[in-house]
Design a protein around this motif. Structure first.
Motif, short mmCIF file in Angstrom:
data_model
loop_
_atom_site.label_atom_id
_atom_site.label_comp_id
_atom_site.label_asym_id
_atom_site.label_seq_id
_atom_site.Cartn_x
_atom_site.Cartn_y
_atom_site.Cartn_z
N ILE A 24 0.85 -1.20 0.00
CA ILE A 24 0.00 0.00 0.00
C ILE A 24 0.88 1.25 0.00
O ILE A 24 0.61 2.20 -0.73
N VAL A 25 1.94 1.24 0.81
CA VAL A 25 2.86 2.39 0.85
C VAL A 25 3.48 2.61 -0.52
O VAL A 25 3.58 3.75 -1.00
N ARG A 26 3.91 1.55 -1.16
CA ARG A 26 4.50 1.68 -2.52
C ARG A 26 3.49 2.27 -3.50
O ARG A 26 3.82 3.10 -4.33
N ALA A 27 2.25 1.82 -3.41
CA ALA A 27 1.20 2.34 -4.30
C ALA A 27 0.94 3.82 -4.02
O ALA A 27 0.76 4.62 -4.94
N TRP A 28 0.91 4.20 -2.73
CA TRP A 28 0.71 5.61 -2.38
C TRP A 28 1.83 6.46 -2.95
O TRP A 28 1.60 7.58 -3.39
N ALA A 29 3.06 5.95 -2.93
CA ALA A 29 4.21 6.71 -3.42
C ALA A 29 4.08 7.02 -4.91
O ALA A 29 4.67 7.98 -5.41
N GLU A 33 -1.29 12.73 -5.61
CA GLU A 33 -2.13 13.34 -4.59
C GLU A 33 -1.78 12.86 -3.18
O GLU A 33 -2.05 13.55 -2.20
N ALA A 34 -1.16 11.70 -3.05
CA ALA A 34 -0.78 11.19 -1.73
C ALA A 34 0.35 12.02 -1.13
O ALA A 34 0.52 12.06 0.08
N ARG A 35 1.10 12.71 -1.95
CA ARG A 35 2.24 13.49 -1.47
C ARG A 35 1.80 14.74 -0.71
O ARG A 35 2.60 15.39 -0.05
N ALA A 36 0.53 15.08 -0.78
CA ALA A 36 0.01 16.24 -0.06
C ALA A 36 -0.29 15.91 1.40
O ALA A 36 -0.61 16.79 2.18
N ALA A 52 8.81 4.27 -0.02
CA ALA A 52 8.10 5.46 0.45
C ALA A 52 8.72 6.74 -0.07
O ALA A 52 8.39 7.83 0.40
N ASP A 53 9.60 6.65 -1.05
CA ASP A 53 10.28 7.83 -1.59
C ASP A 53 9.26 8.84 -2.11
O ASP A 53 8.30 8.49 -2.79
N GLY A 54 9.47 10.09 -1.75
CA GLY A 54 8.60 11.16 -2.23
C GLY A 54 7.42 11.43 -1.32
O GLY A 54 6.72 12.42 -1.51
#
Length: 75
Positions: A24-29, A33-36, A52-54
């Motif tokens: 899930i963390v990789r997908a968020w990365a 919009e997840a970076r906000a 989790a880069d970015g």
């Protein structure tokens, strides 16, 4: 938005839920919009967060284990 995550299952050698959370963390990365959002990973020990880069990541470590950690320390 600040999002707190019970990251116990990412510690040591993740299996099952830990692997799922890692994906899930990789997908968020990969989602701009997840970076906000700030992701706060809470765990009883040190964590590594590959993929989790970015992302805006904060790791909160509070010693303990088991149900007592979940019910008393995590909140």
């Amino acid at each position: 938005m600040r999002i707190a995550i019970d990251a116990r299952d990412l510690a040591a050698h993740p299996t099952g839920v830990g692997r799922y959370l890692g994906e899930i963390v990789r997908a968020w990365a990969e989602m701009p919009e997840a970076r906000a959002h700030e992701l706060i990973f809470c765990a009883p020990g040190p964590l590594t967060l590959p993929g989790a880069d970015g992302l805006q990541v904060t790791v909160r470590v509070a010693p303990g284990h088991g149900l007592a950690w979940e019910q008393l320390t995590l909140p």
